[in-house]
Motif scaffolding. Sequence first.
Motif, PDB file in Angstrom:
ATOM      1  N   ARG A  13       0.818  -1.219   0.000  1.00  0.00           N
ATOM      2  CA  ARG A  13       0.000   0.000   0.000  1.00  0.00           C
ATOM      3  C   ARG A  13       0.845   1.260   0.000  1.00  0.00           C
ATOM      4  NH1 ARG A  13      -3.333   0.026  -2.718  1.00  0.00           N
ATOM      5  NH2 ARG A  13      -2.814  -2.064  -3.232  1.00  0.00           N
ATOM      6  N   VAL A  14       1.997   1.264   0.665  1.00  0.00           N
ATOM      7  CA  VAL A  14       2.758   2.505   0.823  1.00  0.00           C
ATOM      8  C   VAL A  14       3.762   2.746  -0.306  1.00  0.00           C
ATOM      9  CG1 VAL A  14       2.498   2.521   3.319  1.00  0.00           C
ATOM     10  CG2 VAL A  14       4.500   1.467   2.309  1.00  0.00           C
ATOM     11  N   LEU A  15       3.907   1.799  -1.230  1.00  0.00           N
ATOM     12  CA  LEU A  15       4.824   1.992  -2.349  1.00  0.00           C
ATOM     13  C   LEU A  15       4.375   3.182  -3.197  1.00  0.00           C
ATOM     14  CD1 LEU A  15       7.257   0.891  -3.941  1.00  0.00           C
ATOM     15  CD2 LEU A  15       5.666  -0.497  -5.217  1.00  0.00           C
ATOM     16  N   LYS A  20       5.233  11.632   4.001  1.00  0.00           N
ATOM     17  CA  LYS A  20       4.293  12.168   4.991  1.00  0.00           C
ATOM     18  C   LYS A  20       2.950  11.431   4.922  1.00  0.00           C
ATOM     19  CE  LYS A  20       6.382  16.532   5.809  1.00  0.00           C
ATOM     20  NZ  LYS A  20       7.341  16.151   6.812  1.00  0.00           N
ATOM     21  N   ARG A  21       2.490  11.153   3.704  1.00  0.00           N
ATOM     22  CA  ARG A  21       1.224  10.424   3.540  1.00  0.00           C
ATOM     23  C   ARG A  21       1.361   8.989   4.060  1.00  0.00           C
ATOM     24  NH1 ARG A  21      -3.268   8.508   4.189  1.00  0.00           N
ATOM     25  NH2 ARG A  21      -4.376   7.491   2.515  1.00  0.00           N
ATOM     26  N   ALA A  22       2.502   8.362   3.820  1.00  0.00           N
ATOM     27  CA  ALA A  22       2.719   6.997   4.293  1.00  0.00           C
ATOM     28  C   ALA A  22       2.720   6.950   5.820  1.00  0.00           C
ATOM     29  CB  ALA A  22       4.034   6.449   3.744  1.00  0.00           C
ATOM     30  N   ASP A  88      10.823  17.038   2.728  1.00  0.00           N
ATOM     31  CA  ASP A  88       9.433  17.330   2.342  1.00  0.00           C
ATOM     32  C   ASP A  88       9.064  16.726   0.999  1.00  0.00           C
ATOM     33  OD1 ASP A  88       9.031  18.751   4.644  1.00  0.00           O
ATOM     34  OD2 ASP A  88       9.675  20.656   3.769  1.00  0.00           O
ATOM     35  N   HIS A  89      10.058  16.371   0.182  1.00  0.00           N
ATOM     36  CA  HIS A  89       9.780  15.846  -1.159  1.00  0.00           C
ATOM     37  C   HIS A  89      10.189  14.386  -1.308  1.00  0.00           C
ATOM     38  CE1 HIS A  89       8.738  19.821  -2.479  1.00  0.00           C
ATOM     39  NE2 HIS A  89       9.910  20.308  -2.097  1.00  0.00           N
ATOM     40  N   LEU A  90      10.272  13.654  -0.200  1.00  0.00           N
ATOM     41  CA  LEU A  90      10.678  12.253  -0.271  1.00  0.00           C
ATOM     42  C   LEU A  90       9.501  11.365  -0.651  1.00  0.00           C
ATOM     43  CD1 LEU A  90      13.046  11.821   2.778  1.00  0.00           C
ATOM     44  CD2 LEU A  90      13.651  11.879   0.375  1.00  0.00           C
ATOM     45  N   VAL A  91       9.773  10.407  -1.537  1.00  0.00           N
ATOM     46  CA  VAL A  91       8.781   9.434  -1.990  1.00  0.00           C
ATOM     47  C   VAL A  91       9.366   8.042  -1.771  1.00  0.00           C
ATOM     48  CG1 VAL A  91       7.526   8.568  -3.999  1.00  0.00           C
ATOM     49  CG2 VAL A  91       7.827  11.009  -3.699  1.00  0.00           C
ATOM     50  N   ILE A  92       8.525   7.101  -1.401  1.00  0.00           N
ATOM     51  CA  ILE A  92       8.990   5.721  -1.238  1.00  0.00           C
ATOM     52  C   ILE A  92       9.146   5.121  -2.625  1.00  0.00           C
ATOM     53  CG2 ILE A  92       8.468   3.468  -0.264  1.00  0.00           C
ATOM     54  CD1 ILE A  92       6.846   4.973   1.875  1.00  0.00           C
ATOM     55  N   GLU A  93      10.380   5.034  -3.082  1.00  0.00           N
ATOM     56  CA  GLU A  93      10.685   4.595  -4.439  1.00  0.00           C
ATOM     57  C   GLU A  93      10.629   3.070  -4.561  1.00  0.00           C
ATOM     58  OE1 GLU A  93      11.570   5.104  -8.372  1.00  0.00           O
ATOM     59  OE2 GLU A  93      11.294   6.735  -6.939  1.00  0.00           O
ATOM     60  N   HIS A  94      11.167   2.380  -3.568  1.00  0.00           N
ATOM     61  CA  HIS A  94      11.260   0.920  -3.643  1.00  0.00           C
ATOM     62  C   HIS A  94      11.066   0.355  -2.247  1.00  0.00           C
ATOM     63  CE1 HIS A  94      12.924  -3.047  -4.620  1.00  0.00           C
ATOM     64  NE2 HIS A  94      13.673  -2.921  -3.541  1.00  0.00           N
ATOM     65  N   ILE A  95      10.298  -0.707  -2.155  1.00  0.00           N
ATOM     66  CA  ILE A  95      10.095  -1.363  -0.873  1.00  0.00           C
ATOM     67  C   ILE A  95       9.912  -2.846  -1.155  1.00  0.00           C
ATOM     68  CG2 ILE A  95       7.592  -1.091  -0.743  1.00  0.00           C
ATOM     69  CD1 ILE A  95       8.112  -0.118   2.168  1.00  0.00           C
ATOM     70  N   GLN A  96      10.552  -3.674  -0.365  1.00  0.00           N
ATOM     71  CA  GLN A  96      10.566  -5.099  -0.677  1.00  0.00           C
ATOM     72  C   GLN A  96      10.561  -5.923   0.597  1.00  0.00           C
ATOM     73  OE1 GLN A  96      13.556  -6.128  -3.543  1.00  0.00           O
ATOM     74  NE2 GLN A  96      13.794  -8.182  -2.728  1.00  0.00           N
ATOM     75  N   PRO A 121       9.163 -14.837   9.963  1.00  0.00           N
ATOM     76  CA  PRO A 121       9.680 -13.462   9.951  1.00  0.00           C
ATOM     77  C   PRO A 121      10.091 -13.029   8.552  1.00  0.00           C
ATOM     78  CG  PRO A 121      11.324 -14.938  10.826  1.00  0.00           C
ATOM     79  CD  PRO A 121      10.109 -15.766  10.555  1.00  0.00           C
ATOM     80  N   CYS A 122      10.430 -11.756   8.408  1.00  0.00           N
ATOM     81  CA  CYS A 122      10.791 -11.248   7.084  1.00  0.00           C
ATOM     82  C   CYS A 122      11.866 -10.174   7.186  1.00  0.00           C
ATOM     83  CB  CYS A 122       9.564 -10.695   6.372  1.00  0.00           C
ATOM     84  SG  CYS A 122       8.811  -9.290   7.176  1.00  0.00           S
ATOM     85  N   HIS A 123      12.557  -9.961   6.074  1.00  0.00           N
ATOM     86  CA  HIS A 123      13.495  -8.852   5.919  1.00  0.00           C
ATOM     87  C   HIS A 123      12.807  -7.795   5.070  1.00  0.00           C
ATOM     88  CE1 HIS A 123      16.669 -11.289   7.559  1.00  0.00           C
ATOM     89  NE2 HIS A 123      16.579 -12.173   6.595  1.00  0.00           N
ATOM     90  N   ILE A 124      12.912  -6.531   5.473  1.00  0.00           N
ATOM     91  CA  ILE A 124      12.270  -5.438   4.742  1.00  0.00           C
ATOM     92  C   ILE A 124      13.339  -4.448   4.317  1.00  0.00           C
ATOM     93  CG2 ILE A 124      10.585  -3.567   4.870  1.00  0.00           C
ATOM     94  CD1 ILE A 124       9.214  -5.127   7.098  1.00  0.00           C
ATOM     95  N   GLU A 125      13.312  -4.042   3.046  1.00  0.00           N
ATOM     96  CA  GLU A 125      14.228  -2.993   2.581  1.00  0.00           C
ATOM     97  C   GLU A 125      13.419  -1.855   1.965  1.00  0.00           C
ATOM     98  OE1 GLU A 125      15.714  -4.165  -1.887  1.00  0.00           O
ATOM     99  OE2 GLU A 125      16.753  -5.104  -0.191  1.00  0.00           O
ATOM    100  N   VAL A 126      13.870  -0.638   2.224  1.00  0.00           N
ATOM    101  CA  VAL A 126      13.160   0.569   1.781  1.00  0.00           C
ATOM    102  C   VAL A 126      14.163   1.501   1.122  1.00  0.00           C
ATOM    103  CG1 VAL A 126      11.818   2.565   2.542  1.00  0.00           C
ATOM    104  CG2 VAL A 126      11.534   0.405   3.691  1.00  0.00           C
ATOM    105  N   ILE A 127      13.770   2.084  -0.020  1.00  0.00           N
ATOM    106  CA  ILE A 127      14.578   3.109  -0.684  1.00  0.00           C
ATOM    107  C   ILE A 127      13.695   4.325  -0.903  1.00  0.00           C
ATOM    108  CG2 ILE A 127      15.860   3.725  -2.760  1.00  0.00           C
ATOM    109  CD1 ILE A 127      16.588   0.780  -3.046  1.00  0.00           C
ATOM    110  N   LEU A 128      14.165   5.469  -0.395  1.00  0.00           N
ATOM    111  CA  LEU A 128      13.451   6.733  -0.587  1.00  0.00           C
ATOM    112  C   LEU A 128      14.152   7.541  -1.665  1.00  0.00           C
ATOM    113  CD1 LEU A 128      12.884   7.818   3.123  1.00  0.00           C
ATOM    114  CD2 LEU A 128      11.344   6.536   1.663  1.00  0.00           C
TER     115      LEU A 128
END
Length: 141
Positions: A13-15, A20-22, A88-96, A121-128
């Motif tokens: 959902r947050v990709l 701020k919205r996420a 203020d202009h960050l977007v979630i570019e990649h999430i896995q 369990p899981c591993h989570i990676e995020v790129i902004l």
Amino acid sequence: QVHMFNGLGCLSRVLKMHLKRANRYLKNVTEKKEIVPFRRFNGCIGRKAQAKQWGATQGRWPKKSAEFLLQLLKNAESNAEFKGLDTDHLVIEHIQVNAAPKMRRRTYRAHGRINPYMSSPCHIEVILAEREQAVAKPVGE
């Protein structure tokens, strides 16, 4: 430690959302004001009226996954601020989400038997990424 399938539901959902919205969305999930629709791994998940806003029928409010993801996004935001990006202009570019090795416990059954009691369990990676605001195309001359 977050369950694999709950984490997957939250992350899908947050990709591509603004940071701020996420954050607002995940806080609303913990307060049951917005729902996380489950599209995959949705067996035995109840139907909820809130899922209609996402075009789905089934959903849940995975509180532990949402709180864990909020901490992860807060950490990613501070990393971006340290690198000199405009937060203020960050977007979630990649999430896995990747499955981590299962952790093993055991449960005791009738007639002296023992069955496995595994966690997922899981591993989570995020790129902004930094995105500027959309600019309207000027009308032709």
